[in-house]
Scaffold this motif. Structure first.
Motif, short mmCIF file in Angstrom:
data_model
loop_
_atom_site.label_atom_id
_atom_site.label_comp_id
_atom_site.label_asym_id
_atom_site.label_seq_id
_atom_site.Cartn_x
_atom_site.Cartn_y
_atom_site.Cartn_z
N VAL A 127 71.91 19.35 3.11
CA VAL A 127 71.09 20.21 2.90
C VAL A 127 69.41 19.34 2.40
CG1 VAL A 127 70.62 22.53 2.49
CG2 VAL A 127 72.64 22.36 3.62
N LEU A 128 70.35 18.91 1.76
CA LEU A 128 68.86 18.62 0.76
C LEU A 128 68.11 17.56 1.76
CD1 LEU A 128 70.19 18.26 -3.17
CD2 LEU A 128 68.98 20.17 -1.62
N ALA A 129 69.41 16.53 2.53
CA ALA A 129 68.71 15.59 2.99
C ALA A 129 67.84 16.36 4.07
CB ALA A 129 69.77 14.22 3.54
N CYS A 130 67.43 17.71 4.60
CA CYS A 130 67.48 17.89 6.20
C CYS A 130 66.18 18.83 5.15
CB CYS A 130 68.07 18.93 6.62
SG CYS A 130 69.31 18.47 7.55
N LEU A 131 65.83 18.91 4.28
CA LEU A 131 64.78 19.95 3.75
C LEU A 131 64.18 18.98 3.23
CD1 LEU A 131 67.44 23.19 1.74
CD2 LEU A 131 65.73 23.04 3.49
N TYR A 132 64.55 17.84 2.61
CA TYR A 132 63.33 16.87 2.15
C TYR A 132 62.41 16.65 2.27
CZ TYR A 132 61.62 11.90 -0.42
OH TYR A 132 61.20 11.36 -1.17
N PRO A 133 62.02 16.65 3.78
CA PRO A 133 61.10 15.59 4.18
C PRO A 133 60.14 17.31 4.33
CG PRO A 133 63.14 14.84 5.44
CD PRO A 133 63.47 15.72 4.51
N PHE A 134 60.35 18.07 4.23
CA PHE A 134 59.47 19.19 4.37
C PHE A 134 59.04 19.84 3.13
CE2 PHE A 134 61.53 18.56 8.23
CZ PHE A 134 61.57 18.62 9.38
N VAL A 135 59.98 20.04 2.13
CA VAL A 135 60.10 20.96 0.90
C VAL A 135 60.63 20.01 -0.14
CG1 VAL A 135 59.57 22.92 1.63
CG2 VAL A 135 61.79 21.53 1.82
N PRO A 136 59.98 18.75 -0.36
CA PRO A 136 60.76 18.07 -1.55
C PRO A 136 60.34 18.51 -2.70
CG PRO A 136 57.92 16.99 -0.72
CD PRO A 136 58.33 18.32 0.05
N VAL A 137 59.91 19.49 -3.16
CA VAL A 137 59.80 20.03 -4.22
C VAL A 137 60.79 20.68 -4.95
CG1 VAL A 137 58.39 21.30 -6.60
CG2 VAL A 137 57.23 19.11 -4.83
N LEU A 138 60.80 21.75 -3.39
CA LEU A 138 62.09 22.52 -3.90
C LEU A 138 63.85 21.42 -3.70
CD1 LEU A 138 63.37 25.23 -3.92
CD2 LEU A 138 63.79 25.43 -1.07
N ALA A 139 63.75 20.37 -3.04
CA ALA A 139 64.78 19.77 -2.47
C ALA A 139 64.92 19.16 -3.98
CB ALA A 139 64.38 18.53 -1.45
N ALA A 140 64.06 18.50 -4.41
CA ALA A 140 63.96 17.93 -5.80
C ALA A 140 64.78 19.10 -7.01
CB ALA A 140 62.77 17.00 -6.59
N GLN A 141 64.37 20.02 -6.97
CA GLN A 141 64.61 20.54 -8.24
C GLN A 141 65.97 21.65 -7.40
OE1 GLN A 141 62.35 24.84 -7.60
NE2 GLN A 141 63.78 26.08 -9.30
N LEU A 142 66.48 21.62 -6.17
CA LEU A 142 67.17 21.66 -5.69
C LEU A 142 68.98 21.06 -6.42
CD1 LEU A 142 67.66 23.44 -2.50
CD2 LEU A 142 67.96 25.05 -5.13
N ALA A 143 68.27 19.58 -6.53
CA ALA A 143 68.57 18.48 -6.84
C ALA A 143 69.26 18.21 -8.11
CB ALA A 143 68.83 16.84 -5.90
N GLY A 144 68.25 18.86 -9.03
CA GLY A 144 68.86 18.80 -10.04
C GLY A 144 67.87 17.66 -10.79
N SER A 145 66.97 17.07 -10.40
CA SER A 145 65.48 16.23 -10.69
C SER A 145 65.95 15.33 -9.42
CB SER A 145 66.25 15.47 -11.67
OG SER A 145 67.55 14.83 -11.69
N PRO A 146 64.50 14.93 -9.25
CA PRO A 146 64.03 13.92 -7.73
C PRO A 146 64.86 12.44 -7.98
CG PRO A 146 61.58 14.57 -9.17
CD PRO A 146 63.61 15.17 -9.71
#
Length: 222
Positions: A127-146
């Motif tokens: 999911v994070l890989a799919c989101l990252y190109p479009f919403v990188p800030v949210l993806a980083a937040q959901l991952a815990g850190s960039p």
């Protein structure tokens, strides 16, 4: 660039988005956030009206829904739509430069398989890989850190050996991506492809054969 990273075409590493977005006043960008600005611009084909408030509000609501779903555990999530979204995004972004179509594939995945990723694991990485190109800030937040976004989609896809993502074209039409049960497809690829409505409709009662072409399978009719 982020999609190229995900598919191993550029070095991995966090790419921070710009603090402003063209066509969006700075006060609105500060209020709604860069991710919402990006979604609004992509959804409108980078042509926002002079007053983009409605588009920003819609983008913010979608982001809020993604975040809400991400905080839940769920056993009913399906990886197939997200695997298809990953493959479709690759084609839309790298081959066609069509950001809007790529985003729509991710939105469809989120609708039919809510990203309930609190438990972590391979589904969260997908999911994070799919989101990252479009919403990188949210993806980083959901991952815990960039730093936790060192994602490689080819490696993530390998974590789902029970599924097989197939790139195919019906006769001379455009390429599509569909995820199948790996065992079923390898045992009888024609039967699996006929489960796709567009293939069944095109085939009718005609027989067909499959050719390898341009990195995919082309369905050819006798």
């Amino acid at each position: 660039m982020r999609t190229r990273q995900l598919w191993g075409l550029s070095p991995l590493g966090w790419l921070a988005p710009g603090r402003s977005q063209p066509g969006i006043p700075e006060d609105l960008a500060a209020e709604f956030g860069i991710d919402a600005c990006r979604i609004a611009l992509i959804s409108e084909g980078a042509q926002l009206p002079a007053e983009p408030l409605n588009q920003l509000e819609a983008a913010f609501k979608w982001l809020a829904r993604i975040f809400r779903d991400s905080q839940q555990n769920g056993d009913a999530h399906k990886p197939e739509p997200w695997l298809e979204a990953a493959a479709q995004s690759r084609d839309h972004l790298l081959c066609r430069s069509d950001l809007r179509a790529a985003l729509m594939s991710v939105k469809h995945a989120a609708k039919v398989s809510p990203p309930q990723i609190k438990a972590g694991g391979r589904f969260k990485r997908l999911v994070l890989a799919c989101l990252y190109p479009f919403v990188p800030v949210l993806a980083a937040q959901l991952a815990g850190s960039p730093d936790n976004l060192m994602l490689s989609l080819p490696q993530i896809v390998e974590e789902f050996p029970e599924y097989l993502c197939v790139r195919f074209a019906i006769a001379d039409s455009g390429w599509q991506n569909r995820v199948f049960n790996a065992g079923h497809f390898k045992n009888d690829p024609k039967k699996s492809l006929l489960e796709v409505k567009a293939v069944a409709r095109a085939a009718g009662k005609r027989d067909f054969f499959i050719q390898n072409a341009d990195g995919g399978l082309r369905i050819c009719f006798s």
